[in-house]
Design a protein around this motif. Structure first.
Motif, PDB file in Angstrom:
ATOM      1  N   ASP A 193      -1.043  10.341  13.112  1.00 23.61           N
ATOM      2  CA  ASP A 193      -1.481  10.088  11.299  1.00 23.61           C
ATOM      3  C   ASP A 193      -1.064   8.855  11.106  1.00 23.61           C
ATOM      4  O   ASP A 193      -1.836   8.569  10.063  1.00 23.61           O
ATOM      5  N   ASN A 194       0.050   8.789  11.240  1.00 25.35           N
ATOM      6  CA  ASN A 194       0.874   8.280  10.162  1.00 25.35           C
ATOM      7  C   ASN A 194       0.256   6.395  10.371  1.00 25.35           C
ATOM      8  O   ASN A 194       0.014   6.405  11.810  1.00 25.35           O
ATOM      9  N   ASP A 195       0.455   5.551   9.491  1.00 18.38           N
ATOM     10  CA  ASP A 195      -0.074   3.973   9.359  1.00 18.38           C
ATOM     11  C   ASP A 195       1.316   3.570  10.435  1.00 18.38           C
ATOM     12  O   ASP A 195       2.755   4.031   9.886  1.00 18.38           O
ATOM     13  N   LEU A 196       1.144   2.832  11.580  1.00 20.55           N
ATOM     14  CA  LEU A 196       2.740   2.695  12.220  1.00 20.55           C
ATOM     15  C   LEU A 196       2.911   1.150  12.578  1.00 20.55           C
ATOM     16  O   LEU A 196       3.734   0.657  13.607  1.00 20.55           O
ATOM     17  N   THR A 197       2.334   0.690  11.725  1.00 21.50           N
ATOM     18  CA  THR A 197       2.301  -0.755  12.189  1.00 21.50           C
ATOM     19  C   THR A 197       3.579  -1.633  12.040  1.00 21.50           C
ATOM     20  O   THR A 197       4.993  -0.776  11.410  1.00 21.50           O
ATOM     21  N   TRP A 230       5.407  -1.394  -6.079  1.00 16.46           N
ATOM     22  CA  TRP A 230       4.866  -0.215  -5.697  1.00 16.46           C
ATOM     23  C   TRP A 230       4.776   0.411  -3.925  1.00 16.46           C
ATOM     24  O   TRP A 230       4.255  -0.738  -3.373  1.00 16.46           O
ATOM     25  N   VAL A 231       5.435   0.938  -3.783  1.00 14.09           N
ATOM     26  CA  VAL A 231       5.636   1.397  -2.164  1.00 14.09           C
ATOM     27  C   VAL A 231       4.333   2.309  -2.182  1.00 14.09           C
ATOM     28  O   VAL A 231       4.706   3.454  -2.788  1.00 14.09           O
ATOM     29  N   ASN A 232       3.466   1.766  -1.501  1.00 11.76           N
ATOM     30  CA  ASN A 232       2.297   3.179  -1.223  1.00 11.76           C
ATOM     31  C   ASN A 232       2.567   4.110   0.559  1.00 11.76           C
ATOM     32  O   ASN A 232       4.136   3.865   0.863  1.00 11.76           O
ATOM     33  N   GLU A 233       1.176   4.780   0.310  1.00 11.92           N
ATOM     34  CA  GLU A 233       2.534   5.739   1.363  1.00 11.92           C
ATOM     35  C   GLU A 233       1.299   5.227   2.789  1.00 11.92           C
ATOM     36  O   GLU A 233       0.808   4.324   3.337  1.00 11.92           O
ATOM     37  N   SER A 234       2.484   5.669   3.364  1.00 12.12           N
ATOM     38  CA  SER A 234       1.780   5.368   5.463  1.00 12.12           C
ATOM     39  C   SER A 234       1.116   6.829   6.062  1.00 12.12           C
ATOM     40  O   SER A 234       0.963   6.704   7.461  1.00 12.12           O
ATOM     41  N   SER A 235       1.184   7.926   5.196  1.00 11.63           N
ATOM     42  CA  SER A 235       0.611   8.901   5.742  1.00 11.63           C
ATOM     43  C   SER A 235      -1.067   9.000   5.202  1.00 11.63           C
ATOM     44  O   SER A 235      -1.215   7.768   4.740  1.00 11.63           O
ATOM     45  N   VAL A 266      -4.441  10.395   4.038  1.00 14.42           N
ATOM     46  CA  VAL A 266      -4.682  10.912   2.112  1.00 14.42           C
ATOM     47  C   VAL A 266      -4.867  12.602   2.189  1.00 14.42           C
ATOM     48  O   VAL A 266      -4.665  13.640   1.305  1.00 14.42           O
ATOM     49  N   ALA A 267      -4.938  13.316   3.658  1.00 15.05           N
ATOM     50  CA  ALA A 267      -5.160  14.442   3.483  1.00 15.05           C
ATOM     51  C   ALA A 267      -3.671  15.148   3.766  1.00 15.05           C
ATOM     52  O   ALA A 267      -3.290  16.136   3.366  1.00 15.05           O
ATOM     53  N   ASP A 268      -2.307  14.111   4.524  1.00  9.78           N
ATOM     54  CA  ASP A 268      -1.722  14.596   4.658  1.00  9.78           C
ATOM     55  C   ASP A 268      -0.929  14.178   2.765  1.00  9.78           C
ATOM     56  O   ASP A 268       0.226  14.883   2.782  1.00  9.78           O
ATOM     57  N   ASP A 269      -0.892  13.507   2.062  1.00  6.81           N
ATOM     58  CA  ASP A 269      -0.830  13.507   0.722  1.00  6.81           C
ATOM     59  C   ASP A 269      -1.547  14.483   0.151  1.00  6.81           C
ATOM     60  O   ASP A 269      -0.126  14.868  -0.841  1.00  6.81           O
ATOM     61  N   VAL A 270      -2.736  14.729   0.421  1.00  3.75           N
ATOM     62  CA  VAL A 270      -2.783  16.358  -0.685  1.00  3.75           C
ATOM     63  C   VAL A 270      -2.275  17.492  -0.488  1.00  3.75           C
ATOM     64  O   VAL A 270      -2.080  17.846  -1.195  1.00  3.75           O
TER      65      VAL A 270
END
Length: 509
Positions: A425-429, A267-272, A274-278
């Motif tokens: 707002d993205n996860d830039l890890t 499973w590849v989850n999001e970097s965005s 929650v608001a962007d996912d919605v």
């Protein structure tokens, strides 16, 4: 699982929203693991034992050939219990209807077994012992100790808990989505979960809830004592071996009986946010399925995208032998940079001034973050810039660095997301891992699959994998570019670069 030549993928699904909640089992089928058609939801809350959710589990093919699914249900008191469902009509090749056992729950926390009712989930694929009894392992924890509980059954309905665990490890936290399976010592061939023998090792994979990382150990399964014994030197938990050092979690394998291989799904989850996912209306995807087998060293697994994914290749371009000097870049033309499959190999010849690996640099992810793609070294960074804007205000860099460490050379593989998107707002890890290859004697190979927001990279012909999830704002469509680069002070040679544009698979249409 595969049943009568058709692959079935079941996955956790919320029909009422884009983020986690109201969990059911969605169901899609395929004949090639690339193109998928959707079916009605396979398992959804109908019984007291799953009324608050139908969580993860696994399928097992019984001796009769009939599939059975064990899954975690959430009961009215929010306890995690284990249930079973079977196909209603075995003559239906798509197995669109599933019937739950009237005996559910089959396994549950009680006062006598002292199982933590909030940490008891995700039954594995079952395996059959020489005594004719089925075994299944289920993840849990006691305080900070991760546990793999073991249950046995003669009929797959009535289950008894053994008085010892399959395995446990201190200070690892909750073990989710446990996977336990055999791998051959001398072959890439896969085996059914029940197979064991002298030329077999076992893999125990645990998904660590605290860190959201999938880790595994190699070892032996003592079938007489029903215990798993990791190899000497195996590291448990987050600092141990991982399938993938990026965004990749809650993975499961299955045995492809048709082609005698074991296939890994992650499973590849999001970097965005929650608001962007919605706003997008969806979140979470499956990674490209990978064939897995045991490395020749017998110390780790190898992984490679399934052969079938190559049916999407088109418009191939090829570069043979090109030297990249210090600080230079080579753009790869002729392929669609947002949907591409890229294979590149590098040869390094001048090692004498390689950077010395500081003894404190034990965390490869942190090292990749500190020494990103823009930080010049001696032997590296060199690799690919993918999903890159023309002015390089956005890019995701997948690259290698080589260090000298006590007379040997150490290869670091990184996926640098720090400039992947202007959306902060993205996860830039940035992700990274040390790769077990010797650059003195072998070229450094990299295969990268690019699909708009997904960058799956495989180094060392399958030894190290890193999946990144990126959402560029500029590098979209025709404005996305693909480049090879070298920011080291020593030139490197591209010995081979092959790239293909990728067609769009048919997904749940």
């Amino acid at each position: 699982m595969i049943y009568k030549g058709i692959y079935h993928l079941f996955y956790q699904y919320n029909p009422m929203g884009a983020v986690w909640g109201n969990i059911r089992w969605a169901h899609s089928t395929s004949t090639d693991l690339v193109n998928w058609i959707p079916h009605d939801i396979a398992i959804y809350p109908t019984q007291s034992s799953d009324i608050n959710g139908c969580w993860s589990g696994s399928a097992t093919i019984l001796l009769s050939g009939k599939p059975a699914i064990l899954y975690t249900g959430i009961d009215p008191s929010n306890s995690q219990v284990q249930n079973m469902a079977m196909p209603k009509n075995l003559s239906d090749p798509y197995l669109t209807e599933w019937v739950k056992s009237p005996n559910n729950p089959l396994m549950a926390p009680t006062a006598s077994n002292q199982i933590n009712a909030s940490s008891f989930r995700d039954p594995s694929t079952a395996w059959l012992g020489q005594d004719g009894r089925w075994r299944v392992t289920i993840g849990s924890k006691v305080n900070r100790q991760g546990l793999a509980y073991l249950f046995t059954s003669k009929d797959f309905v009535h289950w008894t808990q053994l008085n010892h665990t399959l395995h446990s490890a201190n200070d690892t936290g909750m073990w989710e989505c446990i996977d336990f399976y055999p791998v051959a010592i001398h072959s890439k061939k896969g085996f059914d979960t029940s197979f064991n023998g002298q030329n077999i090792k076992h893999v125990l994979k645990t998904s660590i809830d605290d860190t959201q990382k999938d880790t595994y150990t190699m070892g032996r399964y003592n079938a007489h004592k029903d215990i798993y014994i990791p190899d000497e030197g195996s590291v448990e938990g987050g600092s141990g071996l991982r399938y993938d050092y990026g965004k990749f979690y809650a993975s499961k394998t299955f045995f492809d009986r048709e082609k005698k291989r074991r296939i890994l799904w992650g499973w590849v989850n999001e970097s965005s946010s929650v608001a962007d996912d919605v706003t997008k209306g969806w979140s979470g995807i499956q990674a490209i399925p990978r064939a897995i087998w045991l490395d020749k060293s017998r110390k780790q697994l190898m992984q490679w995208p399934i052969k079938e994914i190559e049916m999407l290749r088109t418009k191939r371009m090829n570069i043979k032998r090109k030297r990249i000097e210090e600080g230079s870049k080579v753009e790869v033309y002729g392929v669609k940079a947002t949907q591409a499959d890229v294979e590149i190999s590098f040869k390094v010849t001048k090692f004498e001034k390689a950077e010395v690996l500081d003894p404190s640099w034990t965390n490869p992810q942190l090292l990749c973050s500190q020494k990103g793609a823009s930080v010049s070294g001696v032997l590296g960074p060199f690799g690919l810039l993918v999903l890159a804007a023309k002015d390089l205000k956005e890019y995701t860099a997948v690259f290698f660095r080589i260090f000298k460490d006590q007379g040997k050379y150490v290869v670091l593989m990184c996926s640098d997301q720090s400039r992947s998107s202007l959306n902060l707002d993205n996860d830039l890890t940035t992700y990274g891992a040390f790769m077990d290859v010797n650059p003195l004697h072998e070229e450094l190979s990299l295969r990268t699959l690019i699909d708009h927001s997904v960058v799956e990279s495989i180094g060392g012909k399958g030894k190290t994998c890193i999946t990144s999830r990126v959402y560029p704002t500029l590098a979209i469509g025709d404005d996305a570019h693909l480049l090879a680069f070298n920011n080291g002070t020593r030139s490197v040679e591209i010995t081979r670069l092959r790239a293909w544009s990728m067609k769009t698979a048919r997904i749940n249409i």
